[in-house]
Design an enzyme around this catalytic site. Sequence first.
Site, short mmCIF file in Angstrom:
data_model
loop_
_atom_site.label_atom_id
_atom_site.label_comp_id
_atom_site.label_asym_id
_atom_site.label_seq_id
_atom_site.Cartn_x
_atom_site.Cartn_y
_atom_site.Cartn_z
N ALA A 144 0.84 -1.20 0.00
CA ALA A 144 0.00 0.00 0.00
C ALA A 144 0.87 1.25 0.00
O ALA A 144 0.64 2.18 -0.78
CB ALA A 144 -0.94 0.00 1.20
N LEU A 147 2.53 1.81 -3.30
CA LEU A 147 1.54 2.29 -4.26
C LEU A 147 1.31 3.79 -4.08
O LEU A 147 1.37 4.56 -5.05
CB LEU A 147 0.22 1.53 -4.08
CG LEU A 147 -0.97 2.05 -4.87
CD1 LEU A 147 -0.77 1.83 -6.36
CD2 LEU A 147 -2.25 1.35 -4.39
N TYR A 148 1.05 4.22 -2.87
CA TYR A 148 0.74 5.63 -2.64
C TYR A 148 1.93 6.52 -2.97
O TYR A 148 1.77 7.60 -3.55
CB TYR A 148 0.26 5.85 -1.21
CG TYR A 148 -0.98 5.07 -0.88
CD1 TYR A 148 -2.01 4.94 -1.81
CD2 TYR A 148 -1.13 4.43 0.34
CE1 TYR A 148 -3.16 4.21 -1.53
CE2 TYR A 148 -2.28 3.71 0.64
CZ TYR A 148 -3.28 3.60 -0.31
OH TYR A 148 -4.40 2.88 -0.02
N ARG A 149 3.12 6.10 -2.63
CA ARG A 149 4.32 6.89 -2.96
C ARG A 149 4.52 6.97 -4.47
O ARG A 149 4.87 8.02 -4.99
CB ARG A 149 5.56 6.31 -2.28
CG ARG A 149 5.56 6.43 -0.77
CD ARG A 149 5.42 7.87 -0.30
NE ARG A 149 5.79 7.96 1.11
CZ ARG A 149 5.34 8.88 1.93
NH1 ARG A 149 4.49 9.80 1.50
NH2 ARG A 149 5.71 8.91 3.18
#
Length: 187
Positions: A144, A147-149
């Site tokens: 997660a 993904l966000y980075r």
Amino acid sequence: MRLVAWQPDDLLRRLDDVVAVYGEAMGYRPELLQTRRGYIGSHVRRPGFRAVATLTPEGRLAGFGYGYTSQPGQWWHDQVRSALDEPGRQHWLPDCFEVVELHVRPAAQGHGLGSRQLRALLAMAKGRTVLLSTPEADERTSRAWRLYRTFGFTDVLRSFYFPGDERAFAILGRELPLADRLAEERH
């Protein structure tokens, strides 16, 4: 796998599946899932609601994501607002899309489904900024977090505790719309 945009009624028709995926992905206790079922069901009527789902060829729900316009009077918005300083409030909250849930069944993780869901959801989002919360984790090993980075999310708040959850969360944000680089990656 097929990624589809969902209308509110689509999510409500598959609410049992949505709650099951949510529970698997988050590792929450069964008694908490019943409470979440009510919250999720009520979210579909919020302004700016957008949702996506990933379906297997057999029609099984492999993942989903949704969000809406973040507004005063909404529980998550008010919790985050109370923790931000005034410049943070003015920057992040006035025209914000809130990614409320984004989950993929653990057995289906690692194949780009979360990335496709997030890209599609953010492409549909209305607003100048987007915020989300995610449990604190090792950024090098957490799918997660990676993904966000990758999508350009930055720290807004760290080690934040929501009432009723013993885990620390991070509040992450980014500007909208998606950068051209991210939009081009889908082709």
